[in-house]
Design a protein around this motif. Structure first.
Motif, PDB file in Angstrom:
ATOM      1  N   LYS A 268       0.866  -1.173   0.000  1.00 51.99           N
ATOM      2  CA  LYS A 268       0.000   0.000   0.000  1.00 51.99           C
ATOM      3  C   LYS A 268       0.906   1.227   0.000  1.00 51.99           C
ATOM      4  O   LYS A 268       1.750   1.390   0.892  1.00 51.99           O
ATOM      5  CB  LYS A 268      -0.922   0.012   1.211  1.00 51.99           C
ATOM      6  N   ILE A 269       0.721   2.107  -0.986  1.00 51.47           N
ATOM      7  CA  ILE A 269       1.703   3.148  -1.280  1.00 51.47           C
ATOM      8  C   ILE A 269       1.183   4.537  -0.942  1.00 51.47           C
ATOM      9  O   ILE A 269       0.107   4.946  -1.399  1.00 51.47           O
ATOM     10  CB  ILE A 269       2.086   3.123  -2.774  1.00 51.47           C
ATOM     11  N   ILE A 270       1.973   5.272  -0.150  1.00 50.38           N
ATOM     12  CA  ILE A 270       1.797   6.714   0.018  1.00 50.38           C
ATOM     13  C   ILE A 270       3.006   7.386  -0.623  1.00 50.38           C
ATOM     14  O   ILE A 270       4.146   6.985  -0.377  1.00 50.38           O
ATOM     15  CB  ILE A 270       1.716   7.118   1.501  1.00 50.38           C
ATOM     16  N   THR A 271       2.761   8.388  -1.445  1.00 49.39           N
ATOM     17  CA  THR A 271       3.854   9.129  -2.068  1.00 49.39           C
ATOM     18  C   THR A 271       3.811  10.581  -1.618  1.00 49.39           C
ATOM     19  O   THR A 271       2.745  11.208  -1.629  1.00 49.39           O
ATOM     20  CB  THR A 271       3.766   9.072  -3.603  1.00 49.39           C
ATOM     21  N   LEU A 272       4.961  11.096  -1.205  1.00 48.72           N
ATOM     22  CA  LEU A 272       5.098  12.504  -0.841  1.00 48.72           C
ATOM     23  C   LEU A 272       5.717  13.252  -2.018  1.00 48.72           C
ATOM     24  O   LEU A 272       6.794  12.880  -2.490  1.00 48.72           O
ATOM     25  CB  LEU A 272       5.992  12.668   0.391  1.00 48.72           C
ATOM     26  N   ILE A 273       5.053  14.289  -2.481  1.00 49.76           N
ATOM     27  CA  ILE A 273       5.560  15.085  -3.599  1.00 49.76           C
ATOM     28  C   ILE A 273       6.119  16.401  -3.063  1.00 49.76           C
ATOM     29  O   ILE A 273       5.411  17.170  -2.409  1.00 49.76           O
ATOM     30  CB  ILE A 273       4.453  15.374  -4.635  1.00 49.76           C
ATOM     31  N   HIS A 274       7.389  16.651  -3.357  1.00 44.65           N
ATOM     32  CA  HIS A 274       8.053  17.875  -2.903  1.00 44.65           C
ATOM     33  C   HIS A 274       8.542  18.737  -4.068  1.00 44.65           C
ATOM     34  O   HIS A 274       9.217  19.737  -3.843  1.00 44.65           O
ATOM     35  CB  HIS A 274       9.265  17.528  -2.030  1.00 44.65           C
ATOM     36  N   GLU A 275       8.235  18.331  -5.295  1.00 44.18           N
ATOM     37  CA  GLU A 275       8.746  19.059  -6.455  1.00 44.18           C
ATOM     38  C   GLU A 275       7.638  19.877  -7.113  1.00 44.18           C
ATOM     39  O   GLU A 275       6.481  19.454  -7.152  1.00 44.18           O
ATOM     40  CB  GLU A 275       9.340  18.087  -7.487  1.00 44.18           C
ATOM     41  N   ARG A 293       0.853   8.882  -9.938  1.00 40.66           N
ATOM     42  CA  ARG A 293      -0.593   9.101 -10.027  1.00 40.66           C
ATOM     43  C   ARG A 293      -1.333   7.787 -10.276  1.00 40.66           C
ATOM     44  O   ARG A 293      -2.434   7.569  -9.757  1.00 40.66           O
ATOM     45  CB  ARG A 293      -0.883  10.089 -11.155  1.00 40.66           C
ATOM     46  N   LEU A 294      -0.720   6.886 -11.037  1.00 36.58           N
ATOM     47  CA  LEU A 294      -1.373   5.638 -11.411  1.00 36.58           C
ATOM     48  C   LEU A 294      -1.348   4.596 -10.299  1.00 36.58           C
ATOM     49  O   LEU A 294      -2.332   3.886 -10.072  1.00 36.58           O
ATOM     50  CB  LEU A 294      -0.694   5.072 -12.667  1.00 36.58           C
ATOM     51  N   TYR A 295      -0.225   4.505  -9.553  1.00 31.01           N
ATOM     52  CA  TYR A 295      -0.046   3.379  -8.631  1.00 31.01           C
ATOM     53  C   TYR A 295      -0.135   3.740  -7.153  1.00 31.01           C
ATOM     54  O   TYR A 295      -0.243   2.843  -6.314  1.00 31.01           O
ATOM     55  CB  TYR A 295       1.305   2.702  -8.903  1.00 31.01           C
ATOM     56  N   SER A 296      -0.098   5.011  -6.808  1.00 33.35           N
ATOM     57  CA  SER A 296      -0.145   5.384  -5.389  1.00 33.35           C
ATOM     58  C   SER A 296      -1.562   5.274  -4.848  1.00 33.35           C
ATOM     59  O   SER A 296      -2.532   5.635  -5.521  1.00 33.35           O
ATOM     60  CB  SER A 296       0.358   6.819  -5.196  1.00 33.35           C
ATOM     61  N   ASP A 297      -1.675   4.805  -3.613  1.00 33.05           N
ATOM     62  CA  ASP A 297      -2.971   4.790  -2.932  1.00 33.05           C
ATOM     63  C   ASP A 297      -3.310   6.169  -2.384  1.00 33.05           C
ATOM     64  O   ASP A 297      -4.482   6.496  -2.204  1.00 33.05           O
ATOM     65  CB  ASP A 297      -2.948   3.767  -1.795  1.00 33.05           C
ATOM     66  N   ALA A 298      -2.287   6.960  -2.104  1.00 33.58           N
ATOM     67  CA  ALA A 298      -2.483   8.342  -1.656  1.00 33.58           C
ATOM     68  C   ALA A 298      -1.272   9.161  -2.089  1.00 33.58           C
ATOM     69  O   ALA A 298      -0.135   8.686  -2.020  1.00 33.58           O
ATOM     70  CB  ALA A 298      -2.655   8.412  -0.143  1.00 33.58           C
ATOM     71  N   VAL A 299      -1.532  10.381  -2.556  1.00 29.05           N
ATOM     72  CA  VAL A 299      -0.461  11.306  -2.939  1.00 29.05           C
ATOM     73  C   VAL A 299      -0.581  12.527  -2.036  1.00 29.05           C
ATOM     74  O   VAL A 299      -1.626  13.186  -2.006  1.00 29.05           O
ATOM     75  CB  VAL A 299      -0.562  11.719  -4.417  1.00 29.05           C
ATOM     76  N   VAL A 300       0.484  12.813  -1.304  1.00 25.03           N
ATOM     77  CA  VAL A 300       0.455  13.879  -0.296  1.00 25.03           C
ATOM     78  C   VAL A 300       1.316  15.050  -0.766  1.00 25.03           C
ATOM     79  O   VAL A 300       2.488  14.878  -1.122  1.00 25.03           O
ATOM     80  CB  VAL A 300       0.963  13.357   1.064  1.00 25.03           C
TER      81      VAL A 300
END
Length: 522
Positions: A268-275, A293-300
């Motif tokens: 289960k994937i959470i991705t943090l975007i800092h760019e 965007r395609l595979y993350s369960d949540a994008v923070v």
């Protein structure tokens, strides 16, 4: 390395078996040959330049867990592996350089560009007394080998764990955030392991804190992950999953390169975007964002402006959340006596680069100094990533005649950094693009007035409504004017910094941030 282009003649030397047993632990292989090194009274000593050890393995492989424990008198900064398949020549291009830490140790996973069955280990270039040292090599041929490597390094690892992925371990914002997240999760009783695509100075800090960390050397490329390496990495990640790790946090858009692998293996994937947009486009991170965007369960995202930039490139993200990271409570310290600065100084923080606006910081400082005002020194703390920019700015400052008013500090221990932030007269956030920098949060919590450029990132939201100063159009003259004018009014500054800190205390608590991330995995 001398004489690297030469044929290996595979003849097994007469090597004392006890020495092999005590020095080398090699799975699926054996010490085949040594050159320019002898064992005397239980200690390995080189007899000529370019000593080496050669290992032969019974099965071919392309990745291995490596553990080195060198003699503490060992003076080299790195060791060298040369590898090849069958009985082909050694070549300079087939070299993996492994850096050892201050304790002359290395632990990690190395990846080779091709299948290998022989490894040559070159510990040094010169004649030295190697004394006793230990090498452990586990070729990661199967998932069982991967599990063995993981558990061999950290027998404390149990199930229901979290993998934190960092693109590297340099002392910059995103990797520092990963380290702080790891500390906080462990304090909550979570099982955590850090998986770093490349190493850096924070590796030592993680090891000191006894946080499990694997560095995957020479695996990731800027544009793509080759299929053979993708298969290798999948095997390694599957081993984590089989010992009970099912949650992963991918930190930064770069980690989108491996999002599909984690999803395929059941995480289960959470991705943090800092760019933000310009950085994504400039560094060609486009594909990574698509996979996130395609595979993350949540994008923070840390701020609304970062989310808007991301969606302007990849479209609406339905599983998006805006959670600024919050303030991580650091060790308190008195002002670092070894750093010679004046009582009044204006501080800039970040990697020495155009994105961080180091040039704007220097130009605004020169604008103040040109007016004959000598009340402040100007201190920039951050690694010299762009050495060309560093030397041109040094020349500009020198020709302006203001060298003694500038101090550039590449890196600082955590307690010295904290004291430098706390004692600053003002903090200039001169970034051209910065999503929600940790250093801005640190300044606000320490009640240091923050000056930043409008529409450059997350500063807009934190400093809004009188909580800081926002300067439009990257106007360095206005930055200089506003700084001098504001610092004369101590009551105004006190009111502003108290307001900013109170807002941050309510909205930027790190523990609340961690709880929100944990909730996203539920």
């Amino acid at each position: 390395m001398k004489n690297i282009m030469r044929k290996l003649h595979v003849k097994e030397d007469q090597i004392p078996p006890d020495a092999v047993m005590n020095t080398f632990d090699v799975k699926y292989g054996k010490l085949l040959k040594t050159e320019n090194v002898v064992l005397r009274n239980g200690s390995w000593r080189t007899t000529s330049d370019d000593p080496f050890f050669i290992f032969q393995f019974s099965s071919p492989f392309q990745q291995a867990y490596l553990e080195l424990k060198m003699n503490k008198q060992f003076s080299e900064d790195e060791v060298i592996f040369v590898y090849y398949a069958s009985d082909e020549n050694f070549t300079q291009k087939n070299t993996v350089k492994i850096s050892v830490n201050s304790n002359k140790m290395y632990e990690g996973v190395i990846f080779f560009h091709e299948t290998v069955q022989f490894i040559r280990f070159d510990p040094c270039e010169h004649i030295i007394d190697l004394a006793s040292f230990h090498i452990k090599i586990i070729p990661l041929i199967s998932e069982t080998d991967c599990r063995e490597a993981i558990l061999n390094k950290y027998s404390c690892i149990k199930g229901n764990g979290i993998v934190l992925v960092s693109h590297d371990l340099t002392k910059t914002g995103a990797p520092i955030l990963v380290c702080n997240i790891a500390r906080s999760l462990i304090d909550r009783g979570e099982q955590v392991i850090v998986l770093a695509q490349n190493g850096g100075i924070l590796l030592h800090m993680l090891q000191q804190d006894k946080i499990p960390v694997f560095v995957l050397t020479d695996l990731f490329e800027k544009k793509s992950l080759k299929q053979s390496k993708r298969d290798i990495f999948s095997t390694f990640i599957r081993a984590f999953y089989q010992i009970g790790y099912s949650r992963v946090l991918l930190n930064t858009i770069i980690s989108g390169n491996i999002a599909k692998i984690f999803k395929t293996e059941g995480f289960k994937i959470i991705t943090l975007i800092h760019e933000m947009r310009t950085s994504i486009e400039h560094y060609n991170f486009g594909r990574y964002g698509e996979d996130i965007r395609l595979y993350s369960d949540a994008v923070v995202f840390p701020a609304e402006c970062v989310k808007k930039d991301f969606e302007s490139l990849y479209g609406e993200t339905s599983n998006a959340y805006i959670y600024p990271q919050g303030y991580f409570q650091k060790e308190n310290a008195d002002r670092a006596s070894e750093i010679l600065v004046s009582e009044k100084y204006i501080l800039g923080l970040g990697t020495f680069s155009l994105r961080k606006g180091t040039d704007l910081f220097c130009s605004a400082a020169i604008e103040i100094l040109k007016r004959g005002i000598r009340d402040y020194q100007f201190v920039w703390i951050g690694d010299y990533e762009d050495t060309e920019l560093y030397y041109w700015l040094k020349l500009q400052i020198q020709k302006a005649g203001f060298e003694k008013y500038f101090i550039f500090i590449p890196l600082l221990p955590e307690n010295s950094y904290n004291s430098m932030v706390k004692s600053a007269s003002a903090f200039w956030l001169t970034s051209r693009e910065d999503p929600f920098p940790n250093v801005m949060i640190d300044a606000v919590f320490n009640k240091v007035p923050v000056f930043a450029f409008l529409h450059a990132g997350g500063a807009d939201s934190l400093l809004a409504d009188g909580r800081g100063f926002l300067i439009s159009r990257f106007d360095i003259v206005k930055l200089a004017d506003l700084t001098l004018q504001s610092l004369k009014n101590s009551k105004e500054i006190e009111t502003m910094t108290n307001t900013a800190r109170n807002y941050a205390v309510l909205n930027l608590q790190f523990e609340n941030y961690i709880q929100k991330l944990i909730d996203l995995w539920e």
